[in-house]
Design an enzyme around this catalytic site. Structure first.
Site, short mmCIF file in Angstrom:
data_model
loop_
_atom_site.label_atom_id
_atom_site.label_comp_id
_atom_site.label_asym_id
_atom_site.label_seq_id
_atom_site.Cartn_x
_atom_site.Cartn_y
_atom_site.Cartn_z
N ILE A 281 6.13 -3.81 7.88
CA ILE A 281 6.30 -2.38 8.05
C ILE A 281 7.28 -1.87 7.00
CG2 ILE A 281 7.10 -0.56 9.59
CD1 ILE A 281 4.48 -1.81 10.48
N LYS A 282 6.84 -0.89 6.22
CA LYS A 282 7.71 -0.33 5.18
C LYS A 282 8.63 0.73 5.78
CE LYS A 282 5.80 0.33 1.03
NZ LYS A 282 4.84 0.76 -0.02
N VAL A 283 9.93 0.55 5.59
CA VAL A 283 10.95 1.46 6.13
C VAL A 283 11.81 1.95 4.97
CG1 VAL A 283 12.97 1.66 7.63
CG2 VAL A 283 11.00 0.30 8.37
N SER B 97 0.85 -1.19 0.00
CA SER B 97 0.00 0.00 0.00
C SER B 97 0.88 1.24 0.00
CB SER B 97 -0.91 0.02 1.23
OG SER B 97 -0.14 0.20 2.41
#
Length: 838
Positions: free
Chosen positions: A139-141, A43
């Protein structure tokens, strides 16, 4: 088998780069998983922004939330994102279980404004992980150098990570190292690693978008070549003995995920970046159009490890042309952060516009004034100004000796409503810089000058030493007027010396709220300004501000809007004024800064910045645009801000004599902001701290230390301390002449454009009595640059035992000392040293 299922046989998983309520609620996502072989979802805020701005999928949900509680746009976004991610994760849970935690993930990113904030990324990643509460969340980092350690920490905590914005092999290796370290920490602590997956999102098409224009003969080749070589690096990493030890404990490889795989060049085959990058142990995340195109006519032959020598030759050819791929990928990372931040901010603005927060009730200030000791300004209009004595004959100049609230309003009125030569020239002295005092003295005839000494308390240092200096030169009481509260020390001196006139202040009116009292209007009247017109416009505004309906009360509407924007993180109130209204900003700056900047909170007024391209501004700004009726100046730039999703409050003034109404509107608005922020808008607890420190130094003026000897190297180090969301406060203890103003304005704009943070510029000691409260008592986002010089000639203060330069140095050093005590980031540097930048 369809094309996606064929890819699964090769060892590549296809994820969908799209998530939306309708996709989930309609059952389409479930169908794609069960029938087409979809293995995951990513997303991003741009998807949500489009859905919120142009669709109705979220209307019922967000409207219901908004009615239940007062939520900020960021909180509304998070609520809808979490719900969608949870529901999508539930659809994909079976895939997650069947693949033993290899696939079946839904990715959710931390705020892109955390891209340079490692601690903030870790904290937000852990919070989102806990809130979503699904094992198949990633989790996008972002793969910025600052956030690489966050990857290790989150993995060590058992939180799956999708590393984004990878363009270069160098950063990919750092991300892979962080992943392995995180797993090794878990092993050392005895924790399992089999469920802690990660992907490294390697971006493709954006590289070709840059290279194609620089080297057309290599068009469409470099991004693929870069990806193929990175895949070889990946294989070597996961063939190492180090990895084998982790693999034996069930650890998953951090697979390369090909991102940005929709061609930007319309001449390319629409599935080019899918077909050329098919290989085992990889993921490709596709936007809907590319996903459907590959299902329709994609070729699933594995090509990732074909033509490797050709890929190597293409990269070498690029270098031979003098084009550095490393430089390109570095710039793409910077640009990527901006491109992620823009949609995120637009999405928040779309939510704010479509689902406005419930209007707060309007406090009845007039009822509160009955019991408040500091709200006399609400009803002072009928009593001001006092009957003025006519100007003494022969007066050619008027000099106002004041500071802060006692000087800014008359200065604003004088600059905005300048009169012709028939009236005396008007000067405001609010600086202890000896050169500035000497410059002004050289332009007046002391025998034909009226001095207005203005001090509410009568004990403020600066007006008193100004009085000492000019009284010693003139000693003619007929040339002096005092404006001060009854019973003050200044009133006593004025009566003893038989001043020409004494005009009283009102004890229930603080200095910064005194614009429409004698402090603002007496000097204006002596300047020849029609104060009755000013009062008439203020009375009209007061009548409107008595309404308890927000939309009918201009002051309440402004205050409640600014307060709610501040709660959303937009605390940098950026004032945009056409040239004709520019002086108004200085008065508003003091009112907002001194009234709200305390207890770690506050509105940060940004005055005097030139209007820039929207890309310069982050999501910490709220804009107020002042314009005279019919004046087109700045209109196009402001419209660009609005199109970019920035909140803009427009205030149109039909006539300059309506300034009285603006003074009143902003006083009401500032009083309204206080309860929203949870502060008292009528005290100034931190202003006194710098005064105490300066007085301590002046007890022994001969022992006041020299200014620090900082260098340009120190300045460069200071710049590195500036973080997103900060504001830079240039505090100039120098002559406020046009040369210095031009240089410091240029410097602040360079800092703003380079660091993309808000900037302020204040001259000492005038800012000590206004924005100085904000710097010390407001949010610890102040990064201060104190600029100083010992001016020449130095002037002695009669009967005091010290000079103006000593006073200025004590004020500067005392303020710096308090800022350091408050743990503000500050550099003190001479104007001479700083000018070497030019």
């Amino acid at each position: 088998m369809n094309a996606l299922q064929e890819l699964s046989q090769v060892g590549q998983s296809i994820w969908l780069d799209f998530i939306q309520r309708g996709l989930i609620a309609s059952g389409e996502l479930k169908r794609k998983v069960q029938e087409e072989g979809l293995r995951g979802v990513t997303s991003n805020p741009a998807i949500f922004e489009k859905a919120v701005a142009s669709g109705s999928d979220y209307d019922d949900f967000l409207n219901a939330l908004n009615q239940q509680q007062l939520l900020k746009p960021i909180e509304l976004y998070e609520a809808l994102a979490v719900r969608d991610v949870q529901d999508a994760a539930d659809v994909l849970l079976e895939v997650y279980q069947e693949t033993n935690a290899l696939d079946g993930y839904v990715s959710l990113e931390v705020s892109p404004h955390r891209a340079l904030d490692c601690a903030g990324t870790i904290a937000e990643g852990k919070r989102l992980w806990a809130r979503v509460n699904r094992p198949n969340l990633m989790i996008k980092v972002p793969a910025t150098p600052e956030c690489i350690p966050a990857i290790e920490e989150l993995i060590a905590q058992g939180i799956p990570v999708n590393v984004t914005l990878l363009f270069s092999q160098e950063l990919y290796l750092q991300a892979a190292e962080a992943y392995m370290k995180g797993l090794e920490r878990r092993v050392e602590q005895g924790f399992p690693v089999a469920h802690v997956a990660s992907v490294a999102s390697f971006f493709i098409s954006r590289i070709d978008s840059v290279i194609d224009s620089l080297a057309p003969e290599l068009a469409g080749k470099i991004a693929i070549a870069n990806a193929k070589q990175t895949y070889q690096v990946y294989k070597a990493l996961y063939a190492s003995d180090r990895w084998k030890q982790l693999s034996q404990r069930g650890a998953h490889k951090q697979r390369l995920l090909w991102a940005s795989t929709s061609p930007k060049n319309p001449t390319y085959r629409d599935v080019l970046y899918v077909e050329e990058l098919i290989g085992p142990d990889t993921v490709n995340t596709l936007p809907p159009a590319t996903y459907e195109a590959f299902l329709d006519h994609g070729n699933w032959d594995p090509k990732l490890e074909t033509r490797l020598e050709e890929a190597k030759a293409d990269l070498e050819a690029l270098e031979k042309k003098g084009i550095s791929l490393q430089s390109v990928t570095d710039s793409l990372l910077t640009e990527g952060i901006r491109l992620f931040t823009g949609p995120f901010d637009k999405m928040l603005s779309a939510i704010a516009a479509k689902y406005p927060a419930r209007l707060l009730p309007v406090p009845d200030l007039f009822e509160q004034a009955k019991s408040s000791p500091w709200m006399g300004w609400l009803n002072v209009l009928e009593d001001q100004p006092c009957q003025l004595k006519p100007l003494p004959t022969g007066i050619q100049s008027i000099v106002l000796l004041g500071m802060g609230g006692s000087s800014l309003a008359p200065d604003t009125l004088s600059r905005l409503l300048q009169k012709q030569d028939a009236w005396p020239r008007f000067w405001v002295l609010d600086s202890t810089d000896s050169a500035q005092i000497a410059d002004m003295e050289g332009q007046i005839d002391l025998k034909k000058t009226l001095f207005i000494v203005s001090s509410k308390s009568g004990s403020t240092l600066e007006p008193n030493i100004f009085l000492d200096y000019f009284w010693d030169k003139v000693k003619n009481p007929a040339q002096f007027i005092a404006i001060t509260d009854s019973g003050s020390a200044l009133e006593k001196v004025a009566r003893e010396r038989e001043f020409f006139a004494i005009y009283p202040g009102v004890r229930s009116i603080g200095g910064r709220y005194s614009a429409l009292s004698n402090f603002g209007l007496v000097p204006a009247a002596y300047r020849g300004i029609d104060v009755n017109a000013i009062l008439a416009s203020a009375k009209r505004m007061r009548h409107a501000c008595r309404s308890l309906e927000p939309l009918k009360n201009p002051g309440a509407q402004l205050g409640l809007t600014l307060g709610q924007l501040a709660l959303q993180g937009r605390d940098k109130v950026t004032l945009l004024t056409s040239s004709a209204l520019a002086p108004l900003g200085d008065w508003i700056e003091q009112l907002l800064a001194e009234s709200t900047g305390k207890e770690g909170k506050g509105l940060i007024p940004i005055v005097g910045e030139s209007l820039a391209d929207p890309s310069v501004y982050g999501n910490d700004r709220a804009f107020v645009f002042f314009k005279l009726c019919g004046d087109p100046e700045l209109e196009h730039g402001v419209e660009a801000l609005e199109r970019a999703g920035q909140p803009v409050i427009r205030i149109e003034i039909s006539d300059l004599e309506d300034l009285g109404g603006e003074f009143y509107r902003w006083e009401v608005a500032t009083a309204m902001v206080g309860p929203i922020l949870g502060i008292n808008p009528f005290d100034q607890p931190d202003v006194e701290a710098a005064k105490i420190a300066a007085r301590a130094l002046m007890e022994h003026p001969e022992q006041i230390p020299a200014y620090p000897s900082s260098t340009l190297q120190d300045y460069e180090h200071w710049l590195l301390q500036i973080r997103p969301g900060d504001y830079v406060a240039i505090q100039a203890f120098v002559n406020m002449n046009s040369k210095n103003q031009e240089f410091l304005q240029k410097l602040r704009h360079q800092i703003r454009d380079e660091k993309q943070v808000a900037t302020t510029l204040g001259f000492g000691p005038r800012f000590l009595h206004s924005t100085g409260q904000l710097h010390k008592g407001g949010p610890n986002t102040c990064v201060a640059l104190q600029v100083f010089e010992d001016s020449k000639p130095d002037l002695s203060v009669p009967n005091r035992g010290y000079t103006f330069n000593q006073v200025k140095r004590a004020q500067a050093l005392g303020d710096a000392r308090v800022l350091c005590e408050r743990e503000r980031r500050i550099l003190c540097i001479s104007l001479e040293e700083l000018c070497k930048l030019e």
